[in-house]
Design an enzyme around this catalytic site. Structure first.
Site, PDB file in Angstrom:
ATOM      1  N   ASN A 163     -60.457 121.552   4.389  1.00  0.00           N
ATOM      2  CA  ASN A 163     -58.994 121.497   4.473  1.00  0.00           C
ATOM      3  C   ASN A 163     -58.588 120.026   4.428  1.00  0.00           C
ATOM      4  OD1 ASN A 163     -56.306 121.591   5.177  1.00  0.00           O
ATOM      5  ND2 ASN A 163     -56.661 122.340   7.272  1.00  0.00           N
ATOM      6  N   TRP A 164     -58.072 119.620   3.292  1.00  0.00           N
ATOM      7  CA  TRP A 164     -57.724 118.196   3.126  1.00  0.00           C
ATOM      8  C   TRP A 164     -56.408 117.837   3.803  1.00  0.00           C
ATOM      9  CZ3 TRP A 164     -59.128 115.619  -2.234  1.00  0.00           C
ATOM     10  CH2 TRP A 164     -60.527 115.561  -2.348  1.00  0.00           C
ATOM     11  N   LYS A 165     -55.664 118.854   4.257  1.00  0.00           N
ATOM     12  CA  LYS A 165     -54.352 118.608   4.892  1.00  0.00           C
ATOM     13  C   LYS A 165     -53.508 117.712   3.979  1.00  0.00           C
ATOM     14  CE  LYS A 165     -56.504 119.373   9.312  1.00  0.00           C
ATOM     15  NZ  LYS A 165     -56.521 119.170  10.740  1.00  0.00           N
ATOM     16  N   HIS A 211     -52.308 128.043   9.893  1.00  0.00           N
ATOM     17  CA  HIS A 211     -52.962 126.911  10.551  1.00  0.00           C
ATOM     18  C   HIS A 211     -52.115 126.479  11.745  1.00  0.00           C
ATOM     19  CE1 HIS A 211     -54.575 122.944  11.319  1.00  0.00           C
ATOM     20  NE2 HIS A 211     -55.643 123.307  10.636  1.00  0.00           N
ATOM     21  N   GLU A 218     -51.307 123.701  12.828  1.00  0.00           N
ATOM     22  CA  GLU A 218     -50.342 122.632  12.544  1.00  0.00           C
ATOM     23  C   GLU A 218     -49.060 123.218  11.961  1.00  0.00           C
ATOM     24  OE1 GLU A 218     -52.965 120.128  10.249  1.00  0.00           O
ATOM     25  OE2 GLU A 218     -54.087 119.670  12.067  1.00  0.00           O
ATOM     26  N   GLU A 234     -59.797 128.327  15.358  1.00  0.00           N
ATOM     27  CA  GLU A 234     -59.612 126.887  15.486  1.00  0.00           C
ATOM     28  C   GLU A 234     -58.885 126.576  16.789  1.00  0.00           C
ATOM     29  OE1 GLU A 234     -59.856 124.793  11.422  1.00  0.00           O
ATOM     30  OE2 GLU A 234     -57.778 125.296  11.799  1.00  0.00           O
ATOM     31  N   GLY A 290     -59.183 117.700  15.087  1.00  0.00           N
ATOM     32  CA  GLY A 290     -58.964 116.269  14.900  1.00  0.00           C
ATOM     33  C   GLY A 290     -59.171 115.434  16.150  1.00  0.00           C
ATOM     34  N   SER A 306     -63.080 119.803  14.565  1.00  0.00           N
ATOM     35  CA  SER A 306     -64.069 118.734  14.772  1.00  0.00           C
ATOM     36  C   SER A 306     -65.489 119.116  14.353  1.00  0.00           C
ATOM     37  CB  SER A 306     -64.040 118.241  16.222  1.00  0.00           C
ATOM     38  OG  SER A 306     -62.774 117.671  16.519  1.00  0.00           O
ATOM     39  N   GLY A 316     -61.813 119.857   8.496  1.00  0.00           N
ATOM     40  CA  GLY A 316     -60.721 118.963   8.137  1.00  0.00           C
ATOM     41  C   GLY A 316     -61.255 117.600   7.736  1.00  0.00           C
ATOM     42  N   GLY A 317     -61.190 116.642   8.655  1.00  0.00           N
ATOM     43  CA  GLY A 317     -61.539 115.247   8.379  1.00  0.00           C
ATOM     44  C   GLY A 317     -62.869 115.063   7.663  1.00  0.00           C
TER      45      GLY A 317
HETATM   46  P1  PGA Z   1     -60.794 118.769  11.838  1.00  0.00           P
HETATM   47  O1  PGA Z   1     -59.666 119.807  11.344  1.00  0.00           O
HETATM   48  O2  PGA Z   1     -62.093 119.190  11.246  1.00  0.00           O
HETATM   49  O3  PGA Z   1     -60.316 117.441  11.321  1.00  0.00           O
HETATM   50  O4  PGA Z   1     -60.801 118.831  13.348  1.00  0.00           O
HETATM   51  C1  PGA Z   1     -59.975 121.163  11.180  1.00  0.00           C
HETATM   52  C2  PGA Z   1     -58.751 121.925  10.719  1.00  0.00           C
HETATM   53  O5  PGA Z   1     -57.642 121.628  11.165  1.00  0.00           O
HETATM   54  O6  PGA Z   1     -58.874 122.837   9.884  1.00  0.00           O
END
Ligand code: PGA
Length: 249
Positions: A11-13, A97, A99, A167, A173, A212, A233-234
């Site tokens: 997930n590149w956000k 998600h 977010e 999640e 993050g 994470s 994500g990251g």
């Molecule tokens: P993260 O994000 O791996 O940067 O914690 C995961 C996500 O939000 O899908």
């Protein structure tokens, strides 16, 4: 419908410009000629979908969106429909998600409507659920997540390919992760809720863990009971890190 192959989705956000397509190309190239032990997907921002599709087509990496509108088209300035994602080459879409649930006030009903739209467009939804830190500390994690599963998944998902991603909001993050016991406990609860909601076919729905996930912790998380993959994500932004997670699957 049996789905036991793990899915590792990046997930590149809101990250990624033209130059970052090189990461997708590097990922494709590194996986080429390897025996696919798991499914791999990248979910870039909508602006990169079409060009990333050109980079990935014919390789082993699938393409996904990060959200969609519940309607196929209309006067919704700034929104992207499931049909548009599919038209740009996506076969998957992340929905609900945390977010988006937090920053855009998406309710379980909103998420369910988007899932309907995704299914109608032929996309495979990855539906996210997860508790906040306050909810975990109050001992409510299992109840919160089970209720999200119950209310975010429409009937139309029965017998369709989709995934759920657990999640925990406090793990996204932050570098923090639940213990393996906590992950196993919530994943087992999600399985129960899924089968209650959609019947026996949901026995095979992959339940991804996200929050994470890094090269250092991927192997133990992916080996935990009922963990059917990861939403990353990251650590999915650089092919080198993402590849290490994929090889841990
Ligand atoms: P993260 O994000 O791996 O940067 O914690 C995961 C996500 O939000 O899908």
């Amino acid at each position: 419908m049996k789905q036991s192959v793990k899915l590792i989705a990046g997930n590149w956000k809101m990250h990624g410009l033209s130059a970052d397509l090189a990461q997708a190309a590097a990922l494709r190239e590194a996986l080429e000629g390897q025996d696919a032990r798991c499914r791999v997907a990248l979910c870039p921002p909508a602006t990169l979908l079409d060009r990333m599709n050109a980079v990935l087509t014919g390789g082993g990496v699938e393409l996904g969106g990060q959200d969609c509108h519940e309607k196929p088209a209309g006067a919704f300035t700034g929104s992207v429909s499931a049909e548009m994602l599919a038209d740009a080459g996506a076969t998957l879409v992340i929905l609900g998600h945390s977010e988006r649930r937090a920053a855009f006030n998406e309710s379980d009903a909103d998420v369910a409507a988007k899932v309907e739209a995704a299914v109608a467009a032929g996309l495979e939804p990855i539906v996210c659920v997860g508790e906040t830190l306050v909810q975990r500390e109050a001992g409510e994690a299992v109840a919160v997540v089970s209720a999200q599963v119950e209310k975010s998944l429409p009937d139309s998902l029965a017998e369709r390919p989709f995934a759920v991603a657990y999640e925990p909001v406090w793990a996204i993050g932050t570098g923090l992760t639940p213990t393996l016991e906590q992950i196993a406990e919530v994943h087992a609860a999600i399985r129960t809720a899924l089968v209650r909601r959609l019947g026996q076919a949901a026995t095979w729905t992959p339940i991804l863990y996200g929050g994470s996930v890094k090269p250092e912790n991927a192997a133990e998380i992916l080996a935990t009971a009922e963990v059917g993959g990861a939403l990353v994500g990251g650590a999915s932004l650089k092919a080198e890190d993402f590849l290490k997670i994929i090889s841990a699957a």
